[in-house]
Write a protein that holds these residues in place. Structure first.
Motif, short mmCIF file in Angstrom:
data_model
loop_
_atom_site.label_atom_id
_atom_site.label_comp_id
_atom_site.label_asym_id
_atom_site.label_seq_id
_atom_site.Cartn_x
_atom_site.Cartn_y
_atom_site.Cartn_z
N GLU A 171 1.95 12.88 -14.21
CA GLU A 171 1.04 12.32 -15.20
C GLU A 171 1.71 11.14 -15.89
O GLU A 171 1.81 11.02 -17.10
CB GLU A 171 0.60 13.40 -16.19
CG GLU A 171 -0.19 14.45 -15.46
CD GLU A 171 -0.73 15.54 -16.36
OE1 GLU A 171 -0.47 15.47 -17.57
OE2 GLU A 171 -1.41 16.43 -15.85
N TRP A 172 2.21 10.36 -15.08
CA TRP A 172 2.91 9.11 -15.32
C TRP A 172 2.21 8.27 -16.36
O TRP A 172 2.82 7.83 -17.34
CB TRP A 172 2.91 8.42 -13.95
CG TRP A 172 3.68 7.17 -13.82
CD1 TRP A 172 3.18 5.93 -13.74
CD2 TRP A 172 5.08 7.07 -13.71
NE1 TRP A 172 4.17 5.04 -13.60
CE2 TRP A 172 5.37 5.72 -13.57
CE3 TRP A 172 6.14 7.99 -13.73
CZ2 TRP A 172 6.65 5.24 -13.44
CZ3 TRP A 172 7.41 7.52 -13.59
CH2 TRP A 172 7.66 6.17 -13.45
N GLU A 173 0.92 8.10 -16.14
CA GLU A 173 0.15 7.20 -16.99
C GLU A 173 0.27 7.58 -18.46
O GLU A 173 0.46 6.73 -19.32
CB GLU A 173 -1.35 7.22 -16.59
CG GLU A 173 -1.61 6.79 -15.16
CD GLU A 173 -1.29 5.32 -14.94
OE1 GLU A 173 -1.49 4.52 -15.88
OE2 GLU A 173 -0.81 4.96 -13.85
N THR B 12 0.83 -1.21 0.00
CA THR B 12 0.00 0.00 0.00
C THR B 12 0.86 1.25 0.00
O THR B 12 0.52 2.24 -0.66
CB THR B 12 -0.94 0.02 1.21
OG1 THR B 12 -0.19 -0.30 2.35
CG2 THR B 12 -2.09 -0.97 1.03
N SER C 143 2.24 9.87 -9.77
CA SER C 143 1.52 9.91 -11.04
C SER C 143 0.60 11.12 -11.11
O SER C 143 0.32 11.65 -12.17
CB SER C 143 0.76 8.61 -11.28
OG SER C 143 -0.55 8.71 -10.79
N GLU C 144 0.15 11.57 -9.91
CA GLU C 144 -0.64 12.81 -9.88
C GLU C 144 0.17 13.99 -10.40
O GLU C 144 -0.34 14.89 -11.04
CB GLU C 144 -1.10 13.10 -8.45
CG GLU C 144 -2.44 12.49 -8.12
CD GLU C 144 -2.79 12.71 -6.65
OE1 GLU C 144 -3.85 12.30 -6.23
OE2 GLU C 144 -1.95 13.29 -5.91
N ARG C 145 1.45 13.97 -10.06
CA ARG C 145 2.29 15.12 -10.41
C ARG C 145 2.96 14.99 -11.77
O ARG C 145 3.16 15.95 -12.48
CB ARG C 145 3.34 15.33 -9.32
CG ARG C 145 2.77 16.09 -8.16
CD ARG C 145 3.39 15.66 -6.83
NE ARG C 145 2.64 16.28 -5.73
CZ ARG C 145 1.55 15.73 -5.22
NH1 ARG C 145 1.10 14.58 -5.67
NH2 ARG C 145 0.90 16.34 -4.25
N GLN D 77 2.10 1.76 -3.44
CA GLN D 77 1.02 2.25 -4.29
C GLN D 77 0.74 3.72 -4.05
O GLN D 77 0.55 4.51 -4.98
CB GLN D 77 -0.26 1.44 -4.06
CG GLN D 77 -0.31 0.21 -4.96
CD GLN D 77 -1.37 -0.78 -4.53
OE1 GLN D 77 -2.13 -0.51 -3.59
NE2 GLN D 77 -1.40 -1.91 -5.18
N ASN D 78 0.78 4.09 -2.74
CA ASN D 78 0.57 5.49 -2.40
C ASN D 78 1.61 6.38 -3.04
O ASN D 78 1.29 7.42 -3.62
CB ASN D 78 0.59 5.69 -0.88
CG ASN D 78 -0.69 5.17 -0.25
OD1 ASN D 78 -1.71 5.06 -0.95
ND2 ASN D 78 -0.66 4.87 1.03
N GLY E 268 3.34 5.71 -5.61
CA GLY E 268 3.09 5.66 -7.04
C GLY E 268 1.98 6.62 -7.43
O GLY E 268 2.12 7.41 -8.38
N ASN E 269 0.91 6.58 -6.68
CA ASN E 269 -0.21 7.49 -6.97
C ASN E 269 0.21 8.94 -6.84
O ASN E 269 -0.14 9.78 -7.68
CB ASN E 269 -1.38 7.21 -6.00
CG ASN E 269 -2.01 5.86 -6.32
OD1 ASN E 269 -1.90 5.37 -7.44
ND2 ASN E 269 -2.66 5.25 -5.33
N TRP E 270 0.96 9.20 -5.76
CA TRP E 270 1.41 10.58 -5.50
C TRP E 270 2.23 11.09 -6.68
O TRP E 270 2.04 12.18 -7.19
CB TRP E 270 2.25 10.58 -4.22
CG TRP E 270 2.61 11.94 -3.71
CD1 TRP E 270 1.90 12.71 -2.87
CD2 TRP E 270 3.81 12.69 -4.02
NE1 TRP E 270 2.55 13.89 -2.62
CE2 TRP E 270 3.72 13.89 -3.32
CE3 TRP E 270 4.93 12.44 -4.82
CZ2 TRP E 270 4.73 14.86 -3.37
CZ3 TRP E 270 5.93 13.41 -4.88
CH2 TRP E 270 5.82 14.61 -4.17
#
Lengths: 161, 422, 361
Positions: C16-18, C2, C12-14, C5-6, C8-10
């Motif tokens: 725009e990883w995806e 977790t 990707s928010e900045r 993942q956190n 990673g999310n943090w």
């Protein structure tokens, strides 16, 4: 190598019946990755540790420290892959030369009683400037330059011109 | 560009040559000052009487300003042979062989005269010559023996330090051999003619000719040059000791000295020969071919036992050094760094050399002291080599483990790919 | 998990990883009987990464300079723990990289992957190969041993033969008229700063091209697929192809480790500027084919210096080689044949000359 197999993975892909139980593949991979990472990182970490010896010198080496030699004495030091001879003469001058006898490559030494460089193998003698004086040596010893920097005595290859 | 350069070089070369030869010509003309008609004719005459300017220009005497007249007399200013070579003008004609030493000596034995040209040159050559076998026989009327010109040459006589001189260190043996290896010339003298052939096989010839060590002995080093004579039986050790100081000192103190002296045996030569002095090996101390001790000693006596010990000790050190060398070479071939031990091997080799020198004391303990010191070093080097090999094996184990890790990953990946593609 | 993942999310928010990795996710690799050859470029990349890593490690102890370079490499080999391994891997990997780069080039040639629209990928590739050989040439001198010293002397001498610009180039490379410590300093600079910069830039361009255009399908396979669309197969780049590539990298790593441990790279003897050249001096194997070809040229051709002609020919061939894709016209059959002919000839020439150079005295 590729021509015999028309479709890469299908040929050797494990069939469903022989497929290992769940988790085994992951465990195998995990172990493998960890082990290779260790095999990779361990040498690198050891590589970072600075060794005891500071360096191997170069064309110039620290042959001795000031005070290591008494006047009228000599010392063998390593000069690259051959021995060198550092002499502090009776009048307080440092001199250095190759310690490889030009006759049959024995290692020469300083004789305080003769005030000369002497080869124990066949009694060859050289002057303090490396010139062959008596006995079998055909050529002078190669003389090196000596410099005293701080309390270290540097010996270096003599540069011509 | 390179092409252009080489072209300009090529064209510059003959011009340069021309200029030099003109200069040389001018120099020689001004040098000779006056006309020298001798060479005008003699340069065109056949071998026996022929001397060219080119030949004579190499002669050290010509370079110092002497001319034909200096030795032969006559009048070189005249173009008329009858006048130039008239007895009235002081012409001496061809110099008779037996007169040659005296003629050369008229200048070379005169210190005042020689000082003007070469103050360092000795002036006792003629005196020495009179003491030589050559000189004595000449005095006794044998004109076949060597006189000055036989060794030094004539008309193109070069200074002895000129590498092309017939008496330059590397040429001496050949020069002597002109007569001494000629069975016909030597027929009347009852001495062998194989000295040169033997010498060329010797360690001395190797050092001089192959290694180019100009201090290595040639004929004249042991026999003398102007006073050439074979060293007497008694003086052999003295002659050898001029270079081989240690061996001579040890021999002097040894029991062999007295024994050889009383038997009128020529010291060093007994074991090492005279002209064919080979590089000594441990085999000399053995009992097989090339062995020398047992030619006089009785098997099993005290001396034989000592010999046995000396031999086994130096063989032991030799073997130890070779073993260490081999191990170090192996380690090096495996990429291990053993330069420190390689350096140490020099010390071990020194000890072996000293041990072989100490053989001349014929004392086991003298040899033994050096051998033990050498063994210590050689064994240390051997250990270093072995240590390096152990280290090499560690590397291989490390490699094995890493390959194992890789070997785990590969099937893992394969299975994983299979799984996700299923 | 977790936590990861956190993070990673943090991120990707900045970042725009995806979006960044989206093309990678969509990317596919054609799958056919010749797919194996696609690995070569990746292996070359892997070896280059190894070079960068071990190179940085070597920089920790290496000292450029005529009086210290040899000793510092000796120091790395003997005093530094695992220094022998790092240096041996660097040397072996360098040689393997040049080999795989050549193999990659010929595979591209024979699979005809250089065709429109991939001409620029080919051009950057050829330039990269030249730069990699520059890496080899400059790196070879750095241990400052006798062989390297004379190889550099001969190599820069050849450069000096070129008319007009040759001599200035030679002086520029050597840092003077002769190969000295100044040359070592320069080569060090080329090796660790200039070349890595250029290679990095070109590598990015090269890889961008590959990404944008995807993998080329060999014409023959393409034709088969056109006739039978059902046979067309593709592989997802990530993770399917990437994992396979990873396997290849792992094999490469094992081979590299084994070579380095079993055959550590020799250091040789320290260069002596006044020593006479050892007999039969030869360049590294990857220059051998050019070296041998130059040697075979007679010293005079018509009115010109043979060597100069040879060097100019070499340069011209290199240039034409780089522009090879532009000679292939759309009217396939004919041009394709002669380019394949040239490729076969080039491969035979390089291999024969290399072997001949290796065997010749």
């Amino acid at each position: 190598m590729a021509t015999s197999e028309h479709q890469l993975p299908e040929v050797k892909r494990p069939s469903a019946t022989t497929l290992p139980r769940r988790g085994f593949v992951e465990a195998l991979l995990g172990t493998g990755f960890l082990a290779t990472a260790a095999a990779f990182i361990y040498p690198v970490l050891r590589y970072f540790v600075p060794p005891q010896a500071v360096d191997l010198g170069g064309d110039s080496v620290v042959a001795a420290k000031v005070g290591d030699l008494k006047p009228n004495s000599g010392k063998i030091f390593r000069f690259g892959s051959r021995p060198g001879l550092l002499i502090l003469s009776a009048d307080g001058q440092y001199r250095a030369m190759s310690a490889v006898c030009t006759h049959l490559s024995c290692t020469v030494q300083y004789r305080p009683d003769l005030k000369e460089v002497w080869c124990a193998c066949h009694n060859g003698k050289y002057g303090l400037d490396g010139r062959n004086i008596s006995g079998p040596p055909p050529r002078p010893l190669l003389a090196y330059d000596v410099q005293v920097r701080g309390d270290e005595i540097y010996v270096s290859q003599r540069r011509e011109g | 560009m390179a092409m252009l350069q080489s072209k300009s070089h090529a064209s510059a070369f003959p011009r340069c040559l021309l200029a030099t030869s003109l200069l040389l010509l001018a120099a020689s003309l001004s040098h000779a000052q006056t006309k020298n008609s001798c060479l005008d004719c003699h340069s065109a005459l056949p071998a026996q009487l022929g001397v060219t300017q080119e030949q004579f220009s190499h002669d050290v005497h010509e370079q110092k300003g002497l001319t034909c007249v200096s030795c032969h007399g006559g009048d070189p200013s005249s173009d008329d042979p009858a006048q130039a070579m008239s007895r009235k003008a002081g012409w001496k004609g061809p110099i008779e062989r037996r007169q040659i030493p005296q003629l050369c000596g008229s200048c070379h034995s005169n210190p005042d005269f020689m000082r003007r040209y070469n103050p360092g040159l000795r002036t006792d050559q003629l005196a020495q010559y009179h003491t030589s076998v050559h000189g004595k026989r000449l005095a006794a009327g044998d004109s076949k023996v060597a006189v000055c010109t036989d060794c030094h040459g004539v008309h193109d006589l070069r200074a002895p330090n000129d590498p092309q001189s017939t008496v330059y260190a590397t040429n001496v043996a050949k020069t002597c051999s002109h007569c001494h290896s000629d069975a016909h010339t030597m027929a009347g003298y009852k001495i062998p003619t194989d000295q040169y052939a033997k010498y060329t096989t010797s360690v001395h010839s190797q050092a001089l000719m192959v290694r180019g060590d100009l201090s290595a002995p040639t004929c004249t080093t042991c026999h003398g040059n102007h006073g050439a004579a074979p060293p007497g039986v008694a003086s052999v050790p003295q002659v050898c000791s001029t270079c081989h100081v240690f061996q001579a000192q040890m021999y002097e103190k040894s029991s062999h000295k007295a024994a050889f002296d009383s038997a009128k045996l020529p010291g060093c030569v007994v074991c090492h020969e005279n002209h064919a002095i080979a590089h000594p090996t441990d085999a000399k101390l053995g009992t097989g071919p090339g062995a020398v001790c047992m030619q006089c000693h009785t098997p099993g006596d005290r001396c034989d036992q000592a010999r046995e010990q000396i031999l086994s000790q130096s063989t032991q050190l030799d073997t130890a050094i070779k073993a260490a060398d081999q191990e170090l070479a192996l380690a090096e071939a495996s990429g291990m760094e053993v330069s420190e031990a390689r350096l140490g091997q020099n010390e071990a080799r020194d000890a072996l050399t000293k041990a072989r020198v100490a053989v001349h004391s014929f004392q086991v303990k003298e040899v033994s002291a050096n051998v033990q010191a050498g063994l210590k070093t050689a064994n240390k080097d051997l250990a270093a080599g072995q240590q390096a090999m152990v280290e090499r094996n560690h590397r291989r184990i490390g490699l094995g483990l890493s390959l194992l890790a890789i070997a785990i990953v590969l099937p893992g990946l394969w299975l994983y790919i299979g799984k996700i593609e299923k | 998990m977790t936590v990861l993942q956190n993070v990673g999310n943090w991120l990707s928010e900045r970042l725009e990883w995806e979006e960044l990795i989206a093309p990678l996710k969509k990317k596919t690799v054609p799958r056919h009987r010749l797919s194996y050859w696609y690995f070569l470029g990746g292996i070359t990349l892997f070896l280059f990464i190894i070079q960068v890593l071990t190179g940085i490690l070597l920089l920790l102890y290496y000292r450029p300079g005529a009086s210290e370079a040899f000793e510092s490499v000796q120091y790395i080999m003997t005093q530094v723990q695992f220094g022998w391994l790092i240096r041996s891997i660097h040397s072996w990997s360098a040689n393997l990289m040049i080999f795989t780069a050549f193999a990659h080039m010929f595979s591209v040639l024979f699979l005809k992957a250089y065709r429109k629209p991939r001409e620029l990928t080919w051009v950057t590739g050829v330039v990269l190969l030249v730069l990699v050989m520059g890496f080899g040439f400059s790196g070879y001198l750095l241990p400052w041993n006798t062989l390297a010293f004379f190889a550099t002397k001969v190599g820069t001498d050849i450069a000096g033969q070129v008319p007009v610009i040759g001599h200035p180039i030679m002086v520029f490379l050597r840092g003077g008229e002769e190969v000295t410590g100044a040359t070592l300093t320069r080569f060090f600079g080329f090796h660790v700063a200039v070349l890595p910069g250029l290679v990095f830039l070109l590598l990015v361009i090269h890889l961008l091209f590959v990404q944008r255009q995807g993998m080329s399908v060999p014409p023959r396979v393409e034709k088969e697929w056109e006739e039978n669309p059902a046979a067309r197969r593709e592989l997802k780049f990530f993770p399917n192809f990437a994992l396979r590539e990873l396997m290849a990298w792992y094999v490469g790593l094992g081979v590299l480790g084994a070579l380095a441990a079993l055959f550590p790279w020799n250091l040789g003897v320290k260069a002596d500027l006044f020593a006479s050249a050892p007999a039969g001096i030869k360049p590294e194997w990857y220059f051998l084919f050019m070296f041998q070809a130059l040697k075979l040229i007679p010293s005079k051709i018509w009115f010109m210096d043979g060597e100069v002609v040879g060097i100019l020919t070499c340069a011209l061939v290199g240039l034409l080689w780089m522009l090879l894709p532009f000679f292939e016209s759309d009217r396939k059959a004919r041009s394709q044949h002669w380019i394949t002919g040239i490729s076969v000839f080039a491969l035979i020439f390089v291999v024969t000359m290399s072997v001949y150079g290796y065997v010749a005295k």
